[in-house]
Design a protein around this motif. Structure first.
Motif, mmCIF file in Angstrom:
data_model
loop_
_atom_site.group_PDB
_atom_site.id
_atom_site.type_symbol
_atom_site.label_atom_id
_atom_site.label_comp_id
_atom_site.label_asym_id
_atom_site.label_seq_id
_atom_site.Cartn_x
_atom_site.Cartn_y
_atom_site.Cartn_z
ATOM 1 N N UNK A 148 0.826 -1.217 0.000
ATOM 2 C CA UNK A 148 0.000 0.000 0.000
ATOM 3 C C UNK A 148 0.858 1.263 0.000
ATOM 4 N N UNK B 54 2.181 1.935 -3.318
ATOM 5 C CA UNK B 54 1.228 2.432 -4.322
ATOM 6 C C UNK B 54 0.548 3.734 -3.897
ATOM 7 N N UNK B 55 0.822 4.196 -2.666
ATOM 8 C CA UNK B 55 0.402 5.551 -2.311
ATOM 9 C C UNK B 55 -0.907 5.681 -1.576
ATOM 10 N N UNK B 56 -1.294 4.662 -0.857
ATOM 11 C CA UNK B 56 -2.539 4.749 -0.114
ATOM 12 C C UNK B 56 -2.397 5.687 1.095
ATOM 13 N N UNK B 57 -3.485 6.413 1.393
ATOM 14 C CA UNK B 57 -3.502 7.308 2.562
ATOM 15 C C UNK B 57 -3.508 6.499 3.850
ATOM 16 N N UNK C 14 -0.736 8.609 -6.268
ATOM 17 C CA UNK C 14 -0.960 7.211 -6.685
ATOM 18 C C UNK C 14 -1.105 7.063 -8.205
ATOM 19 N N UNK D 187 2.039 -1.337 -10.431
ATOM 20 C CA UNK D 187 0.698 -1.929 -10.349
ATOM 21 C C UNK D 187 0.599 -2.787 -9.105
ATOM 22 N N UNK D 188 -0.502 -2.628 -8.379
ATOM 23 C CA UNK D 188 -0.753 -3.473 -7.217
ATOM 24 C C UNK D 188 -2.024 -4.278 -7.443
ATOM 25 N N UNK D 189 -1.889 -5.595 -7.434
ATOM 26 C CA UNK D 189 -3.077 -6.452 -7.415
ATOM 27 C C UNK D 189 -3.462 -6.568 -5.945
ATOM 28 N N UNK D 190 -4.630 -6.033 -5.594
ATOM 29 C CA UNK D 190 -5.032 -5.899 -4.194
ATOM 30 C C UNK D 190 -5.319 -7.252 -3.532
#
Ligand code: ATP
Ligand code: MG
Lengths: 251, 434
Positions: A47, A50-53, A74, A83-86
């Protein structure tokens, strides 16, 4: 291509340090796997990259092809090839899967100064990729991930990856919740994308996926650090003996 | 309920002052209806803030004898529905502009101006003018509609006897800062006939409009309205509809901007197996001036096996206020009623607010009715998911807002018209960078 140096991360709203100095380099063309006990910080790492808050970087750095990831929005990280596959793909009611895919692809192309893909070419591209992943057209018409089974959601992540063609792919437990056949499809999807210029970081708990996607390097993460790095054999050792020995050795 | 005498006096004074400021046309086929409406208004008085039905919306500016000023807004965008083949009838500050309008000849559709046809003593609209409005005064008073019936100087009378080949489009232009327009339209869809009515524009500094629609058995009526972009305008509009056996009534309204809008829709489902849908998508940004939008809907089921849907969505930002008052009344004997109501708001900040009062009143035992109301913010997880795929924040937010509005837009049957509405919504969102 991906260079993480002494990355330290805490939760923004809590005094809780999660990553305590992660060092990791993924070279182009290589597949790195990360394994590790629940709660060790694997998803947090993905996370933060990929730049999640919600996270605060308290030290260290992360670069993609020399660009400082942590300074980027992001969407800019995505356009730069990340790319992040969640682990838990998100449902977006009201946004059609096709609209979503096309908006994403064209936004990235625009950001890179490339022309937009025409509606016709896009349709062809999606049909072709969906077919190899055995995703039926009906699913593509539905809103993003809404009403998808767990396995369908994971396959949809790989479809997005196949269409967006990122250069650095992070897969967070894409194998969990997949039946044996679906696991094969996902692994095939990943293997089809393997190329000289592309790096992979595959987070998983199971050797099963690594049987299909043969990793070059395996890391073990525990308590916010990479505590051991080795070859494919390391994953087999974990599969057989669990983490106890490795954890003890690290202490 | 006996209100204190003082407030009754004030109400009577305000009503008298408002009536003194308008001219009530006399004679012609509307004469009796106008006199009756005037008497109705005097009896009920203009609304006050203490009235239950006006708890969330301040009627002061609507009640005032003089219309408050509103700057005229100019935009260089192409007129809405411009690409649709249609008959356009233009009103400027509430006055019909023949030169700007199309020749109103359309097979199966009779179109007349109220100001002209109203002088005749005999007219098909005599059975409609003020009639549905008067019926709609029970059980809740709608004083501004009575005022409208009494004082409307102009409007359009449309009688549809066949399937209209193209829509009729009423265009309302706002030309002067002090205009105060009152328009009253009557529309009758004869058995089996069909019409799409488009409306657009801000109309005036203050606009009071009544649309009475009678959809006879097997008739089909589609209504798509885009209320103008003027920031300072105020409007109160009423739709009074009667829906006959096997008939279809569908109304969709898009509202962007406007200091104050109250859209009332009163539907009486009178014939068996009829369908009535009313929907709205409102976007308000308090930063461009105040924004207050009120949808007040009253659907009465008076027949069997009928379906009604109310779908209202509001996107509010920078101190904008949204109001929804919606009721489904199922009368005794209206068995197999299928009534649905949803009102939702998306608050883009903490300064905006949504006030909802959903109501069900059911006197039949074999019915299916549901209602729901929600208030929420942009889903941050969905926003991050979109951004992580490369969609910039603003575009991702717009996409999520449009998806929030999707259920309301889905009530527009014609794809071209729906696309037109979506493109305007997108433009609004893009201008505001939300
Ligand atoms: N937003 C958050 N709020 C509270 N705690 C959090 C948050 N994000 C992560 N954590 C905590 O940080 C730690 C690491 O979580 P993370 O999800 O990164 O683990 P993981 O290695 O991916 O685990 P798993 O194998 O179970 O997926 C856990 O203790 C988790 O509870
Ligand atoms: Mg995890």
């Amino acid at each position: 291509m991906l260079e993480i140096r002494n990355l330290q991360v805490k939760l923004q709203d809590e005094d809780k340090q999660i990553l305590k100095g992660v060092d990791l380099t993924v070279e182009p063309g290589k597949v790195h796997a990360i394994m590790g006990p629940n709660g060790s910080g694997k998803s947090t790492l993905s996370y933060v990259l990929s730049g999640r808050d919600g996270y605060e970087v308290t030290g260290g750095s992360a670069h993609l092809d020399g660009a400082d990831l942590l300074e980027m929005e992001p969407e800019d990280r995505a356009a730069a090839g990340l790319f992040l596959a969640f682990q838990y793909p998100v449902e977006i009611p009201g946004v059609g899967n096709m609209t979503f895919l096309r908006t994403a692809l064209n936004a990235q192309r625009k950001a890179r100064g490339e022309p937009e893909v025409s509606a016709g070419d896009f349709l062809k591209l999606v049909r072709e990729k969906a077919k190899t992943l055995k995703i039926d057209a009906e699913m593509l018409k539905r809103p993003v991930n809404v009403g998808f089974s767990g396995g369908e959601k994971k396959r949809n992540e790989i479809l997005q990856m196949a269409i967006l063609e990122p250069t650095m792919c992070i897969l967070d437990e894409t194998d969990s919740g997949l039946d044996v056949d679906a696991m094969r499809l996902v692994a095939d999807g990943v293997n089809a994308l393997r190329s000289e210029g592309r790096g992979f970081l595959v987070i998983t708990h199971y050797q099963r996926l690594l049987d299909h996607i043969r990793p070059d390097v395996v890391h073990i993460m525990a308590d916010g650090r990479i505590i051991k790095t080795g070859g494919p054999d390391l994953a087999l050792e974990v599969e057989k003996n669990g983490y106890a020995d490795i954890l003890a050795e690290a202490l | 309920m006996a209100a204190p005498k003082r407030s009754d006096d004030l109400r009577a004074e305000a009503t008298a002052a408002r009536l003194a400021a308008v001219t009530v046309p006399t004679g012609g086929f509307t004469g009796a209806a106008r006199a009756a409406a005037r008497a109705r208004l005097e009896a009920m008085g203009l609304p006050g803030r203490r009235d239950e039905y006006w708890r969330y919306t301040d009627p002061t500016a609507l009640n005032a004898a003089e219309a408050p000023e509103a700057a005229v807004f100019t935009a260089e965008e192409s007129p809405i529905f411009g690409a649709v083949d249609r008959i356009t009838l233009v009103f400027s500050d509430g006055v019909f502009d023949a030169a700007a309008s199309d020749d109103p000849s359309l097979a199966g559709v009779e179109i007349a101006r109220l100001a002209e046809a109203g002088r005749a003593d005999i007219h098909w609209a005599k059975d409609l003018y003020g009639v549905l409005e008067a019926r709609g005064q029970e059980p809740v008073a709608r004083p501004h509609a009575a005022l409208n019936t009494a004082a409307a100087a102009d409007g359009i009378l449309i009688r549809v006897t066949g399937k209209a080949a193209k829509p009729v489009h009423l265009v309302y232009r706002h030309a002067s800062v002090q205009s105060d327009a009152i328009l009253h339209h009557c529309l009758r869809i004869e058995p089996g006939a069909e019409l799409t009515l488009l409306e657009s524009g801000p109309a005036a500094a203050r606009f009071n409009k009544v649309l009475e629609v009678d959809v006879a058995a097997g008739g089909r009526f589609h209504h798509i309205r885009a209320q103008g972009r003027d920031h300072e305008r105020r409007a109160i509009t009423h739709i009074f509809a009667r829906v006959g056996e096997g008939a279809l009534f569908k109304s969709f309204t898009m509202t962007a901007n406007g200091r104050m809008t109250r859209n009332e829709c009163v539907i009486e489902i009178a014939g068996n197996d009829a369908v009535a849908h009313v929907a709205g998508a409102a976007l308000g940004d308090g930063a461009s001036g105040a924004f207050h939008h009120d949808d007040t809907v009253f659907v009465t089921h008076a027949a069997e096996r009928c379906e009604s849907r109310q779908v209202f969505k509001k996107v509010l930002k920078n101190g904008a206020t949204g109001v929804f008052q919606g009721k489904i009344l199922v009368k005794p004997g209206a068995q197999k009623t299928d009534g649905y109501q949803i009102s939702q708001s998306l608050l883009l900040d903490e300064d905006s607010q949504f006030l909802a009062k959903p109501e069900l009143e059911i006197y039949a035992d074999d019915v299916k009715c549901s209602h729901g109301s929600t208030t929420g913010a942009i889903d941050e997880t969905a926003l991050f998911y979109l951004r992580s795929r490369g969609v910039p924040r603003e575009d991702a937010t717009s996409l999520l807002i449009l998806s929030f509005l999707a259920d309301a837009i889905a009530e527009i049957e014609d794809d071209r018209l729906a696309e037109e509405i979506v493109s305007r919504l997108e433009a609004w969102l893009a201008r505001r960078k939300v």
